[in-house]
Design a protein around this motif. Sequence first.
Motif, short mmCIF file in Angstrom:
data_model
loop_
_atom_site.label_atom_id
_atom_site.label_comp_id
_atom_site.label_asym_id
_atom_site.label_seq_id
_atom_site.Cartn_x
_atom_site.Cartn_y
_atom_site.Cartn_z
N GLU A 177 -4.68 2.57 -49.45
CA GLU A 177 -5.75 3.15 -48.64
C GLU A 177 -7.09 3.19 -49.36
O GLU A 177 -8.10 3.56 -48.77
N ARG A 186 -1.06 3.74 -32.02
CA ARG A 186 -1.19 4.65 -33.17
C ARG A 186 -2.51 5.42 -33.14
O ARG A 186 -2.60 6.54 -33.65
N TRP A 194 -4.23 0.54 -43.71
CA TRP A 194 -4.46 1.46 -42.59
C TRP A 194 -3.21 2.33 -42.35
O TRP A 194 -3.31 3.55 -42.17
N LYS A 206 -9.23 5.12 -44.08
CA LYS A 206 -10.14 5.73 -43.10
C LYS A 206 -11.54 5.14 -43.17
O LYS A 206 -12.39 5.45 -42.35
N ARG A 208 -5.13 8.06 -35.56
CA ARG A 208 -5.75 7.24 -36.60
C ARG A 208 -7.09 6.69 -36.13
O ARG A 208 -7.30 6.50 -34.94
N GLU A 238 -1.13 8.93 -33.10
CA GLU A 238 -1.20 9.48 -34.46
C GLU A 238 -2.61 9.89 -34.86
O GLU A 238 -2.82 10.38 -35.96
#
Length: 190
Positions: A57, A117, A83, A88, A123, A121
């Motif tokens: 990440e 996602r 990712w 981010k 994201r 989630e």
Amino acid sequence: MGEQRTEIVLLGTKGGPRVGGARKNPATLLKIAGLPYVIDCGYGVSTQLLQAGVALETLRYIFLTHMHSDHNLEYGPLVYNAWANGLKHRVDAYGPSTMNRQTAAFLDSMQFDIGIRVIDEGRPDLRELIVPHEFDTDGLVMENADVRVSAVRVRHPPIKDAFALRFDAADRSVVISGDTNYSPELIELA
Ligand SMILES: [Zn+2]
């Protein structure tokens, strides 16, 4: 020059697209001022980065020397894996000829999963994080506060868009070429 010296880690040194054997397919890691710069994304680059102690990440910059599969096969999956692991921020990816198309095609192939996602989630949308850049001439490719990257075309027929890259950091310079025959241009760059 701080405590964080520029480091080179050879992630994959095997030639050719076949998978297997003791060495991994082509990929190199430069750590400059603590940030990872990945040059070429042969199959296995994600796990090799983890082996080298790089949290995926933290990926920020990718460079492809040319579009043979042993140098680009895991480009999309590497960004995806970063990712999946919590990326981010923006990733800038530099490469010749079909870089934009390859990026778009990969993201398109994953659109269902990415979309799910993002909703399920929470994201950030991967399609907005990855920014491809194409280069097709010698000269400056990118520059930030830590490094200046320049390219020169090398000799890898029948591929015309095959490049070597020079990274000029504060404490040292590094030249990495993709596949090439004898190339006076590469010698000059280095
Ligand atoms: Zn090649």
